[in-house]
Scaffold this active site. Structure first.
Site, PDB file in Angstrom:
ATOM      1  N   PRO A  64       0.711  -1.349   0.016  1.00 29.81           N
ATOM      2  CA  PRO A  64       0.186   0.089  -0.054  1.00 29.81           C
ATOM      3  C   PRO A  64       0.825   1.349  -0.027  1.00 29.81           C
ATOM      4  CG  PRO A  64      -0.884  -1.549   1.422  1.00 29.81           C
ATOM      5  CD  PRO A  64       0.272  -2.268   1.014  1.00 29.81           C
ATOM      6  N   ARG A  98      10.498  -6.225 -18.056  1.00 31.26           N
ATOM      7  CA  ARG A  98      10.079  -5.209 -18.713  1.00 31.26           C
ATOM      8  C   ARG A  98      10.050  -5.520 -20.216  1.00 31.26           C
ATOM      9  NH1 ARG A  98      12.781  -1.072 -14.182  1.00 31.26           N
ATOM     10  NH2 ARG A  98      10.671  -1.373 -12.804  1.00 31.26           N
ATOM     11  N   ILE A 146     -10.195   5.328 -35.605  1.00 32.50           N
ATOM     12  CA  ILE A 146     -10.591   4.780 -37.107  1.00 32.50           C
ATOM     13  C   ILE A 146     -11.910   4.009 -37.053  1.00 32.50           C
ATOM     14  CG2 ILE A 146      -9.519   3.080 -38.612  1.00 32.50           C
ATOM     15  CD1 ILE A 146      -6.959   3.991 -37.760  1.00 32.50           C
ATOM     16  N   GLU A 158       4.997  -3.412 -13.430  1.00 33.46           N
ATOM     17  CA  GLU A 158       6.118  -3.392 -13.738  1.00 33.46           C
ATOM     18  C   GLU A 158       7.107  -2.151 -13.838  1.00 33.46           C
ATOM     19  OE1 GLU A 158       7.468  -6.963 -15.499  1.00 33.46           O
ATOM     20  OE2 GLU A 158       5.799  -8.183 -15.239  1.00 33.46           O
ATOM     21  N   GLY A 159       6.623  -1.297 -13.293  1.00 43.84           N
ATOM     22  CA  GLY A 159       7.414   0.101 -13.293  1.00 43.84           C
ATOM     23  C   GLY A 159       6.439   1.370 -14.240  1.00 43.84           C
ATOM     24  N   THR A 160       6.051   2.161 -13.824  1.00 44.77           N
ATOM     25  CA  THR A 160       5.391   3.265 -14.509  1.00 44.77           C
ATOM     26  C   THR A 160       6.300   3.940 -15.456  1.00 44.77           C
ATOM     27  OG1 THR A 160       5.807   5.006 -12.708  1.00 44.77           O
ATOM     28  CG2 THR A 160       3.848   4.011 -12.363  1.00 44.77           C
TER      29      THR A 160
HETATM   30  N1  COS Z   1      19.805  -4.304 -11.433  1.00 38.25           N
HETATM   31  C1  COS Z   1      20.607  -4.498 -10.617  1.00 38.25           C
HETATM   32  N2  COS Z   1      20.779  -3.828  -9.195  1.00 38.25           N
HETATM   33  C2  COS Z   1      20.026  -2.524  -9.392  1.00 38.25           C
HETATM   34  C3  COS Z   1      18.989  -2.183 -10.219  1.00 38.25           C
HETATM   35  C4  COS Z   1      19.065  -3.423 -11.236  1.00 38.25           C
HETATM   36  N3  COS Z   1      18.187  -2.990 -12.428  1.00 38.25           N
HETATM   37  N4  COS Z   1      18.603  -1.223  -9.960  1.00 38.25           N
HETATM   38  C5  COS Z   1      18.855  -0.867  -8.655  1.00 38.25           C
HETATM   39  N5  COS Z   1      19.935  -1.565  -8.391  1.00 38.25           N
HETATM   40  C6  COS Z   1      20.655  -1.497  -7.157  1.00 38.25           C
HETATM   41  C7  COS Z   1      21.522  -0.256  -7.043  1.00 38.25           C
HETATM   42  O1  COS Z   1      22.807  -0.378  -7.823  1.00 38.25           O
HETATM   43  C8  COS Z   1      21.684  -0.046  -5.572  1.00 38.25           C
HETATM   44  O2  COS Z   1      22.754  -0.693  -5.162  1.00 38.25           O
HETATM   45  P1  COS Z   1      23.979  -0.291  -4.199  1.00 38.25           P
HETATM   46  O3  COS Z   1      23.085   0.204  -2.899  1.00 38.25           O
HETATM   47  O4  COS Z   1      24.881  -1.395  -3.806  1.00 38.25           O
HETATM   48  O5  COS Z   1      24.494   0.964  -4.681  1.00 38.25           O
HETATM   49  C9  COS Z   1      20.328  -0.548  -5.071  1.00 38.25           C
HETATM   50  O6  COS Z   1      19.881  -1.487  -6.075  1.00 38.25           O
HETATM   51  C10 COS Z   1      19.409   0.567  -4.882  1.00 38.25           C
HETATM   52  O7  COS Z   1      19.174   1.272  -5.979  1.00 38.25           O
HETATM   53  P2  COS Z   1      18.549   2.676  -6.158  1.00 38.25           P
HETATM   54  O8  COS Z   1      19.519   3.710  -5.394  1.00 38.25           O
HETATM   55  O9  COS Z   1      18.599   3.051  -7.667  1.00 38.25           O
HETATM   56  O10 COS Z   1      17.342   2.844  -5.496  1.00 38.25           O
HETATM   57  P3  COS Z   1      16.013   3.643  -5.497  1.00 38.25           P
HETATM   58  O11 COS Z   1      15.336   3.429  -4.204  1.00 38.25           O
HETATM   59  O12 COS Z   1      16.618   4.905  -5.764  1.00 38.25           O
HETATM   60  O13 COS Z   1      15.035   3.274  -6.852  1.00 38.25           O
HETATM   61  C11 COS Z   1      13.876   2.629  -8.820  1.00 38.25           C
HETATM   62  C12 COS Z   1      15.216   2.759  -7.764  1.00 38.25           C
HETATM   63  C13 COS Z   1      13.173   3.695  -8.580  1.00 38.25           C
HETATM   64  C14 COS Z   1      14.482   2.357 -10.054  1.00 38.25           C
HETATM   65  C15 COS Z   1      12.991   1.227  -8.267  1.00 38.25           C
HETATM   66  O14 COS Z   1      12.703   1.726  -6.865  1.00 38.25           O
HETATM   67  C16 COS Z   1      12.121   0.919  -9.017  1.00 38.25           C
HETATM   68  O15 COS Z   1      12.268   0.232 -10.247  1.00 38.25           O
HETATM   69  N6  COS Z   1      10.748   1.262  -8.854  1.00 38.25           N
HETATM   70  C17 COS Z   1       9.641   0.664  -9.567  1.00 38.25           C
HETATM   71  C18 COS Z   1       9.260  -0.723  -9.152  1.00 38.25           C
HETATM   72  C19 COS Z   1       8.194  -1.408  -9.945  1.00 38.25           C
HETATM   73  O16 COS Z   1       8.556  -1.715 -11.227  1.00 38.25           O
HETATM   74  N7  COS Z   1       7.126  -1.769  -9.284  1.00 38.25           N
HETATM   75  C20 COS Z   1       6.427  -2.443  -9.988  1.00 38.25           C
HETATM   76  C21 COS Z   1       5.750  -3.536  -9.056  1.00 38.25           C
HETATM   77  S1  COS Z   1       6.210  -4.915  -9.743  1.00 38.25           S
HETATM   78  S2  COS Z   1       4.588  -5.496 -11.036  1.00 38.25           S
END
Ligand code: COS
Length: 382
Positions: free
Chosen positions: A127, A243, A337, A363-365
């Site tokens: 949530p 993705r 269309i 899977e991420g907006t």
């Molecule tokens: N692959 C491997 N490692 C990853 C990664 C990836 N694609 N993305 C991030 N990481 C790692 C980073 O390298 C970082 O590692 P260190 O702490 O060792 O440096 C750690 O994870 C944290 O990463 P980051 O600082 O980028 O995290 P944030 O909290 O800033 O968030 C986003 C990153 C916004 C990209 C992430 O929260 C995200 O993808 N959110 C959307 C989630 C989603 O898709 N939800 C849908 C639900 S599932 S249907």
């Protein structure tokens, strides 16, 4: 594993015929009943669709990412709800286990996942933790030989059918971000785990999302997936892959809509001629085709890059961002269309218009993809 050309063509042809002959005729019925008939689910199992991405050793087809995307494009030519039935087994529900599981964990669960006997779900969202997925509040407290899970997961695809959940939970309360999160394989039958009622949704009827509630669920420590504190990275890598899969579905739906538009524009007469003859209709078809081709090229190129073992965090985000926005525009033009016929239910265009809306969110907006693309581009220096 990459298939040889003949096997790939055979598989794609089989899936194409299954979609055309078995799924498309019942799209409206599935939407109406909010359920996929059991005989169709059995046919999906027999075709191997639940195990497209699972290693052969465990009974799957072990497709390369490129081949999985080519199959995904075929699966996209019908209501995306059908794909959702096995989508979590192919993708986010099972890939944590495929990529990070121990041999014992894989041997225990992957055969059932590949055959479709066990449905998997990916339980990350909460949530208060949607786009900010590192903020998960579900806790996993180590107590002897077990982690005790407490919390609520939200909008979890296939939760109502799942036998196994990949759950991201905070195992270290002192670490606020992703570093405090671990991943766990949680069988449904564990005491204290309950699943809410499926949500009523805008589209994709026949696919279901529910809350999953953990109340003092004791998960054996041997079910932890990857190292303690690695759960957020597990989730991110699973999503990188997911993705690309979602992009392929968007392309399939767009190609389906284009075919529907071309057929309709050829039949529908106004001002004494088929509307296909009007350049303003042609312009919409041209824009949709161009964008669908661009999404196809971007997605397949990114999939090949992943198959070469290279990182695709940027490419997967770009493909998902572009393909999901693209199919939204293509669906919107399709309604235009078809005109009034696009707005009423009989032609199925309005249904697909609603179905594709979620691609820009789950899977991420799109906004999260933009964040990832910008960060990665800046890391790479351009
Ligand atoms: N692959 C491997 N490692 C990853 C990664 C990836 N694609 N993305 C991030 N990481 C790692 C980073 O390298 C970082 O590692 P260190 O702490 O060792 O440096 C750690 O994870 C944290 O990463 P980051 O600082 O980028 O995290 P944030 O909290 O800033 O968030 C986003 C990153 C916004 C990209 C992430 O929260 C995200 O993808 N959110 C959307 C989630 C989603 O898709 N939800 C849908 C639900 S599932 S249907």
């Amino acid at each position: 594993m990459a298939l040889d050309i003949d096997t790939r063509e055979q598989l794609i042809d089989t899936v194409r015929r299954f979609v055309a002959e078995r799924l498309r005729p019942i799209e409206a019925q599935v939407a109406e009943n909010d359920a996929i008939p059991d005989d169709i689910l059995a046919e999906m199992r027999a075709l191997g669709l639940y195990g497209l991405s699972i290693p052969e050793k465990y009974g799957g087809l072990d497709l390369s990412m490129e081949d999985e995307c080519l199959v995904g494009i075929e699966l996209g030519r019908t209501s995306p709800a059908f794909r959702s039935a096995f989508g979590t087994n192919v993708g986010i529900g099972a890939q944590g286990l495929v990529m990070f599981g121990t041999d014992a964990q894989k041997a225990k669960w992957l055969p059932g996942i590949a055959s479709g006997e066990t449905i998997t779900s990916f339980a990350l969202t909460e949530p208060e933790a949607g786009s900010d997925s590192a903020a998960v509040r579900t806790t996993a407290r180590l107590d002897g030989e077990a982690y005790v899970l407490n919390g609520t997961k939200r909008y979890i695809t296939n939760a109502n059918k799942a036998g196994l959940f990949t759950v991201m939970a905070r195992s270290n309360l002192d670490i606020k971000g992703g570093g405090g999160v671990s991943a766990f394989l949680v069988p449904r039958e564990l005491p204290g785990l309950s699943v809410g009622k499926p949500e009523k949704k805008m589209g994709q009827q026949g696919a279901h999302i529910c809350d999953v509630i953990f109340e003092n669920v004791r998960v054996p420590a041997e079910n932890r997936l990857g190292a303690e504190g690695e759960g957020f990275k597990v989730a991110m890598q699973v999503l990188d892959r997911g993705r690309l899969h979602i992009s392929s579905i968007c392309i399939g739906v767009a190609e389906r809509l284009l075919a529907d538009c071309v057929a309709y524009a050829g039949e529908r007469k106004q001002f004494g001629q088929a509307i296909a003859g009007f350049q303003l209709i042609q312009a919409m078809i041209a824009d949709s085709k161009t964008e669908a081709l661009a999404a196809r090229a971007l997605t397949l190129e990114s999939a090949r890059k992943r198959d070469r073992g290279e990182g695709v965090t940027l490419e997967a985000a770009a493909a998902k961002y572009y393909a999901s926005e693209m199919v939204g525009r293509v669906a919107d033009r399709a309604v235009q269309i078809f005109g009034g016929a696009g707005y009423v239910a009989d032609y199925g265009i309005e249904r697909l218009y609603r179905d594709v809306r979620i691609f820009r969110i789950y899977e991420g907006t799109s906004q999260i993809q933009q964040v990832v693309i910008a960060r990665e581009t800046m890391k790479r220096g351009g």
